[in-house]
Motif scaffolding. Structure first.
Motif, short mmCIF file in Angstrom:
data_model
loop_
_atom_site.label_atom_id
_atom_site.label_comp_id
_atom_site.label_asym_id
_atom_site.label_seq_id
_atom_site.Cartn_x
_atom_site.Cartn_y
_atom_site.Cartn_z
N PRO A 57 0.81 -1.21 0.00
CA PRO A 57 0.00 0.00 0.00
C PRO A 57 0.86 1.27 0.00
O PRO A 57 1.97 1.29 0.53
N PHE A 58 0.29 2.31 -0.60
CA PHE A 58 0.98 3.58 -0.78
C PHE A 58 -0.02 4.71 -0.54
O PHE A 58 -1.16 4.64 -0.98
N GLY A 59 0.40 5.74 0.18
CA GLY A 59 -0.46 6.91 0.40
C GLY A 59 0.34 8.18 0.46
O GLY A 59 1.52 8.19 0.82
N VAL A 60 -0.31 9.30 0.09
CA VAL A 60 0.34 10.61 0.05
C VAL A 60 -0.63 11.66 0.57
O VAL A 60 -1.82 11.61 0.26
N VAL A 75 5.05 20.36 -0.84
CA VAL A 75 5.63 19.61 0.28
C VAL A 75 4.58 18.64 0.78
O VAL A 75 3.38 18.85 0.59
N GLY A 76 5.03 17.56 1.43
CA GLY A 76 4.07 16.62 1.96
C GLY A 76 4.74 15.44 2.63
O GLY A 76 5.92 15.49 2.99
N ILE A 77 3.94 14.39 2.78
CA ILE A 77 4.42 13.16 3.41
C ILE A 77 3.91 11.97 2.61
O ILE A 77 2.78 11.97 2.13
N ASN A 78 4.78 10.98 2.44
CA ASN A 78 4.44 9.73 1.75
C ASN A 78 4.50 8.59 2.75
O ASN A 78 5.29 8.61 3.70
N ASN A 79 3.67 7.57 2.51
CA ASN A 79 3.69 6.36 3.31
C ASN A 79 3.71 5.18 2.34
O ASN A 79 2.77 4.99 1.57
N VAL A 80 4.80 4.43 2.35
CA VAL A 80 4.90 3.23 1.53
C VAL A 80 5.00 2.04 2.47
O VAL A 80 6.00 1.88 3.18
N ASN A 81 3.91 1.26 2.55
CA ASN A 81 3.87 0.06 3.38
C ASN A 81 4.23 0.33 4.84
O ASN A 81 4.94 -0.45 5.47
N GLY A 82 3.78 1.47 5.36
CA GLY A 82 4.02 1.81 6.76
C GLY A 82 5.28 2.61 7.02
O GLY A 82 5.54 3.00 8.16
N THR A 83 6.09 2.87 6.01
CA THR A 83 7.30 3.68 6.16
C THR A 83 7.01 5.09 5.65
O THR A 83 6.69 5.28 4.48
#
Length: 150
Positions: A57-60, A75-83
């Motif tokens: 999973p991936f989220g932004v 600017v922002g934050i990414n989440n790839v598999n909980g990282t």
């Protein structure tokens, strides 16, 4: 794996997007780069390929500031598999008269990881929202919603 929206399928994609956004064209509204000038909040979700047939999973969540002349930063934050990773964005965009948009961006994490991405989308509600799908690289399946906040 060939994506539904490969660049070679651009004519088909444009027809689909034009039909999806037909109301904007019918009432005489057309788009330019200035249509999306301003700051947008972005939510993107999907999956990233990590191996042969394996997706995570991936989220932004981020901000993008479109200058009205074909350039943007963010600017922002990414989440790839909980990282999680904080990121900075910059890039260019092209808006077509039929309110379709092509976005090319460079994403740079605070750890120095650089990733080049492309998205194709439609501008709806006279520029108050953009709906997009990532078209490159094809190791992601990502859809984005960008909402104008100012």
């Amino acid at each position: 794996m060939k994506s539904l929206f490969d660049r070679s399928d651009r004519a088909v994609k444009r027809r689909l997007m034009q039909n999806a956004n037909g109301e904007a064209l019918e009432d005489g509204f057309s788009c330019t780069e200035a249509t999306i000038k301003g700051v947008y909040g972005v939510e993107a979700t999907g999956y990233r390929l990590t191996g042969v047939g394996s997706y995570v999973p991936f989220g932004v969540a981020n901000w993008r500031n479109f200058d009205g002349n074909g350039n943007f930063t963010g600017v922002g934050i990414n989440n790839v598999n909980g990282t999680f990773a904080n990121v900075n964005y910059h890039g260019t965009y092209t808006v077509n008269r039929d309110c379709t948009v092509e976005i090319d961006e460079v994403v740079i994490s605070t750890e120095g990881v650089v990733r080049n991405l492309s998205e194709s989308g439609i501008i709806v509600d006279k520029g108050r929202e953009i709906l997009a799908l990532q078209t490159s690289p094809d190791d992601n399946i990502v859809s984005s919603v960008l909402k104008k906040v100012r």
